[in-house]
Enzyme design. Structure first.
Site, PDB file in Angstrom:
ATOM      1  N   GLU A 234       4.336  17.626  14.195  1.00  0.00           N
ATOM      2  CA  GLU A 234       5.188  16.928  15.157  1.00  0.00           C
ATOM      3  C   GLU A 234       6.175  17.904  15.781  1.00  0.00           C
ATOM      4  OE1 GLU A 234       7.043  14.894  17.641  1.00  0.00           O
ATOM      5  OE2 GLU A 234       5.572  13.701  16.524  1.00  0.00           O
TER       6      GLU A 234
ATOM      7  N   HIS B 198      10.364 -20.401  -1.012  1.00  0.00           N
ATOM      8  CA  HIS B 198      10.390 -19.529  -2.180  1.00  0.00           C
ATOM      9  C   HIS B 198       9.151 -19.769  -3.028  1.00  0.00           C
ATOM     10  CE1 HIS B 198      11.920 -17.218  -5.577  1.00  0.00           C
ATOM     11  NE2 HIS B 198      11.532 -18.231  -6.367  1.00  0.00           N
TER      12      HIS B 198
ATOM     13  N   VAL C  54       2.608   6.304  16.731  1.00  0.00           N
ATOM     14  CA  VAL C  54       1.861   5.176  16.175  1.00  0.00           C
ATOM     15  C   VAL C  54       0.407   5.549  15.899  1.00  0.00           C
ATOM     16  CG1 VAL C  54       1.071   2.829  16.607  1.00  0.00           C
ATOM     17  CG2 VAL C  54       3.368   3.515  17.313  1.00  0.00           C
TER      18      VAL C  54
END
Length: 476
Positions: free
Chosen positions: A214, A455, A194
């Protein structure tokens, strides 16, 4: 020195601590909260890592950098012409600091409103005494408190690379990453979690060339695999360079920047040279200075305080919550535990459902989820149905000009109970709340599919994904 006695003493004023203190006071307890964070002027800055160097300032910078990127790349689509665009990093950081201070002052106001006694300094155990536990407050002036009940909410600290200490100048934790004084030409990030992705996104938008290294072979391993693939595609398209499956070697910091030696996923030796390096490889529980051994408070091998399912420690009337105990290191998880513990002290039945704690990554697109992933359901052999709906087919998303991503529902194959909901796309952090409510009420996908959604709205994508579980999406 005279001791001040309280029914409840909370050590730590982060999201878990200050909320626990407020709830305890609401329940009629004489409550104190101890916190040592301070502003540049030395004044109290409660709110912990989250408010001071985490959730709040990072969202401020994400908003600022997103505005800059919209002006630079997307305003033209709306017929808005911008010339002479530039970024004033100092002013951006000042705005971030102002947002943080508003939150600090808000917490101090809430303490006053709820009659919580606030003590500015570091809280530590001294000894067991008659009537509870003696707590020392080390600050501008040393004070001694006695708490019948003690709630430890001391949070966590960033984990450093072995042998590579944070200097917050070249080698940065989340703290230093939030106050880089100018946009670096090249920025390295170790860890694609994160913090790494959010901070990498901030500085990439402002013009930095960002490389993320990573160690894991998969991207966002905790995220639903389908969603993670969509995220990887989106971030790569934006310009984040993400290398997976790497092995970090020697890291050297000098006047000219940082050099990272690493082995890539194919076993080849590589070197990353950057002006600054953000290290975001996780966090460790913070018990520094707490002096737990003075009262026999038990810690585990990670340094976390050992608690049971109700946040009770091995000591009577001593509780612990948030990042300093087991479970996800999330501000809202700490808050829920804080409320639950205060209510348990009052003889009530405080409750935290770990299965419905939402997770959010505030990148663009945002990523949010609650419940189980598809790979988890497959691993446990549970029969399930899946339904997805892309934002590309959502009218409001088209009007926003932000159609990346989807909503995904996972439901039990027999009962249709919602087992997990995963969102990648605009305002995912807000949309996930509907899924959390639905799962708390043990709703089925059909329940959401039958509810009228406004909507045009992004929330219609949630309804459509629920419809898709039964293969009857209406707009895709």
């Amino acid at each position: 020195m005279t001791s001040k006695s309280f029914d409840v003493v909370v050590i730590g004023g982060g999201p878990g601590g200050y909320i626990a203190a407020i709830r305890a006071a609401q329940l009629g307890f004489n409550t104190a909260c101890i916190d040592e964070w301070k502003n540049k002027d030395g004044k109290p800055a409660p709110g912990g890592t989250c408010t001071n160097v985490g959730c709040i300032p990072s969202k401020a910078l994400l908003q600022s950098s997103e505005n800059f990127e919209h002006a630079a790349k997307h305003f033209g689509d709306h017929g808005i012409e911008v010339s002479g665009l530039s970024v004033d990093v100092a002013k951006m950081l000042a705005r971030k600091d102002a947002v943080v201070k508003q939150n600090n002052d808000g917490i101090l106001y809430l303490f006053k409103k709820n009659k919580v006694s606030f003590f500015h300094g570091r809280g530590s155990f001294v000894k067991v005494v008659e009537g509870g536990y003696e707590i020392k407050v080390s600050g501008a002036e040393e004070q001694t408190l006695v708490g019948k009940h003690v709630i430890v909410a001391t949070g966590s600290n960033p984990r450093a690379l072995p042998g590579v200490a944070f200097d917050e100048d070249k080698i940065l934790s989340n703290d230093g990453a939030l106050r880089i004084p100018q946009v670096p030409k090249k920025l390295g990030v170790i860890g694609s979690g994160v913090i790494g992705l959010e901070m990498g996104s901030v500085w990439r938008r402002l013009g930095a060339e960002v490389t993320v290294l990573e160690a894991l072979p998969t991207f966002l391993a905790a995220v639903d695999e389908q969603i993670a693939k969509e995220a990887h595609k989106a971030f790569t398209k934006q310009g984040l360079k993400i290398e997976l499956g790497v092995k970090i070697g020697e890291v050297q910091a000098g006047a000219g920047g940082v050099t990272v030696a690493y082995t890539d996923s194919k076993g080849a030796a590589q070197t990353l040279e950057c002006e600054r390096l953000i290290v975001s490889i996780g966090r460790v529980p913070n018990t520094h200075g707490l002096n737990p051994e003075s009262v026999g408070l038990k810690l585990d091998e990670r340094g976390a305080i050992v608690v049971d399912d109700e946040c009770r420690t091995n000591l009577p009337n001593v509780w612990a919550i948030g990042d300093v105990v087991r479970g996800p290191m999330l501000a809202h998880k700490a808050e829920e535990e804080g409320v639950a513990v205060a209510e348990r002290i009052a003889g009530q039945h405080g409750h935290v459902n770990f299965n419905t704690i939402p997770w959010v990554i505030y990148t663009s697109p945002e990523i949010a989820w609650v419940g189980q992933t598809e790979q988890q359901l497959k691993a446990e052999g549970r029969a399930y149905k899946a339904g997805t709906f892309p934002f590309m087919a959502n009218g409001r998303a088209r009007a926003l000009g932000d159609t990346t991503g989807m909503v995904k529902f996972l439901a039990d194959a027999k009962t249709d109970e919602i087992l997990g909901v995963h969102v990648i796309g605009p305002f995912a952090s807000e949309l996930i709340a509907e899924a959390v409510v639905a799962m708390e009420f043990k709703a089925s996908a059909e329940d959401i599919a039958r509810i009228c959604h406004a909507h045009p709205s992004l929330s219609e994508a949630v309804k459509e994904a629920a419809l898709a579980v039964d293969k009857r999406s209406l707009n895709f």
